[in-house]
Design an enzyme around this catalytic site. Structure first.
Site, PDB file in Angstrom:
ATOM      1  N   CYS A 116       9.675  17.020  30.822  1.00  0.00           N
ATOM      2  CA  CYS A 116      10.002  15.613  30.557  1.00  0.00           C
ATOM      3  C   CYS A 116       9.055  15.007  29.513  1.00  0.00           C
ATOM      4  CB  CYS A 116      10.031  14.848  31.870  1.00  0.00           C
ATOM      5  SG  CYS A 116      11.046  13.387  31.766  1.00  0.00           S
ATOM      6  N   GLU A 138       8.876  20.622  39.046  1.00  0.00           N
ATOM      7  CA  GLU A 138       7.724  20.439  39.956  1.00  0.00           C
ATOM      8  C   GLU A 138       8.077  19.507  41.122  1.00  0.00           C
ATOM      9  OE1 GLU A 138       8.166  19.164  37.038  1.00  0.00           O
ATOM     10  OE2 GLU A 138       7.302  17.170  36.827  1.00  0.00           O
ATOM     11  N   HIS A 192      12.434  17.918  35.973  1.00  0.00           N
ATOM     12  CA  HIS A 192      11.161  18.080  36.695  1.00  0.00           C
ATOM     13  C   HIS A 192      11.208  19.176  37.763  1.00  0.00           C
ATOM     14  CE1 HIS A 192       9.178  14.351  35.288  1.00  0.00           C
ATOM     15  NE2 HIS A 192      10.410  13.882  35.211  1.00  0.00           N
TER      16      HIS A 192
HETATM   17  N1  GLN Z   1      10.471   8.244  29.624  1.00  0.00           N
HETATM   18  C1  GLN Z   1       9.250   9.017  29.536  1.00  0.00           C
HETATM   19  C2  GLN Z   1       8.831   9.165  28.082  1.00  0.00           C
HETATM   20  O1  GLN Z   1       9.533   8.796  27.220  1.00  0.00           O
HETATM   21  C3  GLN Z   1       9.428  10.365  30.182  1.00  0.00           C
HETATM   22  C4  GLN Z   1       9.720  10.220  31.659  1.00  0.00           C
HETATM   23  C5  GLN Z   1       9.278  11.342  32.517  1.00  0.00           C
HETATM   24  O2  GLN Z   1       8.395  12.128  32.169  1.00  0.00           O
HETATM   25  N2  GLN Z   1       9.813  11.385  33.702  1.00  0.00           N
HETATM   26  O3  GLN Z   1       7.769   9.657  27.821  1.00  0.00           O
END
Ligand code: GLN
Length: 200
Positions: free
Chosen positions: A82, A181, A179
């Site tokens: 992410c 994790e 994710h």
């Molecule tokens: N929206 C976050 C970003 O742009 C990422 C979100 C996340 O890691 N769950 O960095």
């Protein structure tokens, strides 16, 4: 398992690094929090967690971590989940500090705001390398980015049903929009450990 002798760092500037560490320990791997450049010494690979990529960028710049992380990534495997995937990318269509290692462009918050977070079962054929469990991977997306284009030499590992890319690999770099994790399913971590063992 193959990962036993590995020492894996988890970037711990902000975000859900504790969940990655818990999963790595569950898999019998030595897991270390990384906040300073010298903590990269002796690591076999690094995971960059979910969180807020602009915060990673700001703190990594303040702590002089951008260049050490880049250098580390040129030699050793890095997996970004992410926000970590955004930080690993070459281009996030905005001006923010990035490691610019992996040849992917990402669209941040591609699914809208927090309420637009969702879960979906993904077909990830590459995971067959680490498990005979041929079941879909349950993926959690939280204000997730999309991988909107990939360069030559980047392998797409997973797509949503509509074809949009949510996991990719370029050599020893791995990016997932979601994710692993946060689920009990260790297969993506095992996949990264396998990649890391192969490089060691
Ligand atoms: N929206 C976050 C970003 O742009 C990422 C979100 C996340 O890691 N769950 O960095």
């Amino acid at each position: 398992m193959a990962g036993k002798l590995l020492r894996i760092g988890v970037l711990a500037l902000q975000g859900d690094f504790a969940e990655h560490i818990a999963m790595l320990r569950r898999l019998g791997v030595e897991a270390v929090e990384v906040r300073l450049a010298e903590q990269l010494d002796g690591l076999d690979g690094l995971i960059m967690p979910g969180g807020e990529s602009t915060t990673f960028g700001k703190l990594a710049s303040d702590f002089g971590l951008i260049e050490p992380l880049r250098k580390f990534g040129l030699q050793k495997p890095i997996w970004g989940t992410c926000a970590g995937a955004i930080f690993l990318s070459k281009d996030a269509h905005r001006d923010q500090p990035l490691l610019k290692l992996m040849d992917i462009t990402v669209e941040r918050n591609a699914f809208g705001r927090q309420v637009a977070s969702f879960e979906v079962d993904l077909d990830v054929p590459a995971l067959k390398a680490v498990s005979d469990d041929d079941v879909p991977f349950h993926a959690i997306f939280i204000r997730a980015p999309l991988i909107d284009s990939v360069g030559e030499g980047v392998q797409v590992l997973a797509r949503l049903e509509d074809g949009r890319i949510v996991a990719a690999q370029q050599g020893h770099w791995l990016a997932t929009s979601f994710h692993p994790e946060l689920t009990g399913d260790p297969r993506f971590h095992q996949y990264f450990l396998r990649l890391t063992s192969a490089q060691k």
